[in-house]
Write a protein that holds these residues in place. Structure first.
Motif, PDB file in Angstrom:
ATOM      1  N   ALA A  60       0.776  -1.344  -0.037  1.00  0.00           N
ATOM      2  CA  ALA A  60       0.005   0.036   0.108  1.00  0.00           C
ATOM      3  C   ALA A  60       0.761   1.224   0.145  1.00  0.00           C
ATOM      4  CB  ALA A  60      -0.959   0.197   1.272  1.00  0.00           C
ATOM      5  N   ARG A  64       0.753   3.851  -2.949  1.00  0.00           N
ATOM      6  CA  ARG A  64       0.350   5.582  -2.855  1.00  0.00           C
ATOM      7  C   ARG A  64       1.454   6.586  -3.443  1.00  0.00           C
ATOM      8  NH1 ARG A  64      -1.943   3.135   2.096  1.00  0.00           N
ATOM      9  NH2 ARG A  64      -0.084   3.809   3.385  1.00  0.00           N
ATOM     10  N   SER A  67       2.244   6.324  -9.545  1.00  0.00           N
ATOM     11  CA  SER A  67       1.088   6.552 -10.232  1.00  0.00           C
ATOM     12  C   SER A  67       0.689   5.458 -11.149  1.00  0.00           C
ATOM     13  CB  SER A  67       1.247   7.738 -10.814  1.00  0.00           C
ATOM     14  OG  SER A  67       2.173   7.990 -11.900  1.00  0.00           O
ATOM     15  N   GLU A  92      -9.296  -3.850  -0.783  1.00  0.00           N
ATOM     16  CA  GLU A  92      -9.266  -2.416  -0.313  1.00  0.00           C
ATOM     17  C   GLU A  92      -8.629  -1.518  -1.323  1.00  0.00           C
ATOM     18  OE1 GLU A  92      -7.602   0.099   3.555  1.00  0.00           O
ATOM     19  OE2 GLU A  92      -7.902  -1.929   3.515  1.00  0.00           O
ATOM     20  N   LEU A  93      -7.350  -2.246  -1.891  1.00  0.00           N
ATOM     21  CA  LEU A  93      -6.397  -1.569  -2.796  1.00  0.00           C
ATOM     22  C   LEU A  93      -6.941  -1.473  -3.926  1.00  0.00           C
ATOM     23  CD1 LEU A  93      -2.969  -3.072  -1.679  1.00  0.00           C
ATOM     24  CD2 LEU A  93      -3.683  -0.663  -1.609  1.00  0.00           C
ATOM     25  N   GLU A  94      -7.638  -2.463  -4.628  1.00  0.00           N
ATOM     26  CA  GLU A  94      -8.510  -2.405  -5.781  1.00  0.00           C
ATOM     27  C   GLU A  94      -9.376  -1.198  -5.994  1.00  0.00           C
ATOM     28  OE1 GLU A  94      -9.105  -3.810  -9.777  1.00  0.00           O
ATOM     29  OE2 GLU A  94      -7.303  -3.817  -8.367  1.00  0.00           O
ATOM     30  N   VAL A  95     -10.027  -1.001  -4.891  1.00  0.00           N
ATOM     31  CA  VAL A  95     -11.138   0.071  -4.631  1.00  0.00           C
ATOM     32  C   VAL A  95     -10.400   1.484  -5.064  1.00  0.00           C
ATOM     33  CG1 VAL A  95     -12.707   1.289  -3.267  1.00  0.00           C
ATOM     34  CG2 VAL A  95     -12.681  -1.172  -3.598  1.00  0.00           C
ATOM     35  N   SER A  96      -9.358   1.465  -4.080  1.00  0.00           N
ATOM     36  CA  SER A  96      -8.547   3.016  -4.214  1.00  0.00           C
ATOM     37  C   SER A  96      -7.447   3.309  -5.431  1.00  0.00           C
ATOM     38  CB  SER A  96      -7.843   2.944  -2.840  1.00  0.00           C
ATOM     39  OG  SER A  96      -6.818   2.048  -2.651  1.00  0.00           O
ATOM     40  N   HIS A  97      -7.037   2.149  -5.795  1.00  0.00           N
ATOM     41  CA  HIS A  97      -6.114   1.902  -6.745  1.00  0.00           C
ATOM     42  C   HIS A  97      -6.129   0.858  -7.760  1.00  0.00           C
ATOM     43  CE1 HIS A  97      -4.159   4.239  -3.368  1.00  0.00           C
ATOM     44  NE2 HIS A  97      -3.607   5.229  -4.198  1.00  0.00           N
TER      45      HIS A  97
END
Length: 290
Positions: A60, A64, A67, A92-97
């Motif tokens: 994560a 962050r 890009s 969780e990471l798939e939703v945010s990135h």
């Protein structure tokens, strides 16, 4: 080849970096790790593979800080992380990135994993749990060495991320997987053209892996002998699983994996001091790959 696997192949590109140092969790080094990940992206690497028993929480901060570059675990042990937790971390990471995290899974080794038993059947059950949790196969890869695990990589995942292998293994794996799945072997690199020094550096690092039966069994299956896998490894073995030498020699060794069928090669820089981030080496490696 499904859409997710095709997208993953395109995203990771031909070369990535494999690093145990970048998975560290000490707060003091967080800024440098983030800065290093951003530089790797600028240098053109397509992926960072986090060594050790890594997880989404290790990926994560690097995601962050960047890009584009893909971050994957290499590997997350199925004995130490519940499938439900792995699926939740991915989600969780798939939703945010979206598309930036790949879950690399493996069965580890008997001497390292508490409760190690029936690794193939346990992996099948683990993948079943991930399916039930809604995690699609196109976002996970397996640390596969033998034929049964390679078959799982083909049928239940986006591909395979074999560790400590040769171009010959890559050719066999490509034949087993077919053309669709991702094949991304790890290759260790020593940026030293002096044979004695380079082999000494390689052998010092290799010795710990030669205590693990999954690796030695695979090497014996590739035609190496008991003498090759003892005493830190023979010159023959070191030269087969490491790239060392001048820039053109190292590039040729990397190219051999691509010629054998690798879509992507995860390059691990090995130095005498493995506690620091080898940032100058990553720059040199990127230049010889350009």
């Amino acid at each position: 080849m499904n859409e997710a696997t095709a997208s993953l192949k395109e995203s990771v590109g031909p070369y990535g970096v494999w690093s145990g140092q970048l998975r560290a969790e000490d707060p003091e080094g967080a800024a440098e790790r983030a800065e290093a990940a951003a530089e790797l992206e600028q240098l053109g690497y397509g992926a960072v593979w986090l060594g050790g028993n890594s997880a989404a929480r290790n990926a994560a901060p690097l995601i962050r800080a960047t890009s584009r570059i893909v971050v994957g675990t290499s590997i997350q042990s199925i004995w130490e992380h519940k499938a439900s937790e792995a699926a939740a971390g991915f989600a969780e990471l798939e939703v945010s990135h979206p598309g930036r995290f790949v879950l690399g899974l493996g069965v580890s080794h008997g001497p390292l994993a508490q409760g190690y038993r029936r690794p193939y059947s346990t992996m099948v059950g683990y993948l079943d749990e991930l399916d039930r949790a809604g995690m699609r196969s196109g976002h996970r890869v397996l640390a596969a060495l033998g034929p049964k695990m390679l078959d799982l990589s083909r049928d239940r995942a986006a591909g395979a991320i074999p560790y400590l292998v040769t171009p010959e293994h890559t050719a066999r794996a490509r034949e087993r997987l077919g053309t669709g799945p991702l094949l991304a072997p790890e290759l260790k690199v020593v940026l030293d053209a002096d044979p004695s020094r380079a082999r000494a550096t390689a052998r010092a690092y290799l010795a710990m892996y030669l205590k693990l039966p999954n690796y030695t069994k695979n090497l014996l299956n590739l035609g190496f002998t008991d003498a090759d896998v003892t005493g830190g490894g023979s010159d023959r073995l070191v030269d087969a699983v490491f790239a060392w030498g001048d820039d053109s020699t190292i590039r040729a060794r990397i190219d051999a994996f691509r010629t054998a069928g690798a879509d992507h090669v995860a390059l691990q820089l090995v130095e005498d001091d493995m506690s620091r981030l080898p940032r100058e080496g990553w720059r040199r490696l990127a230049a010889l790959l350009a």
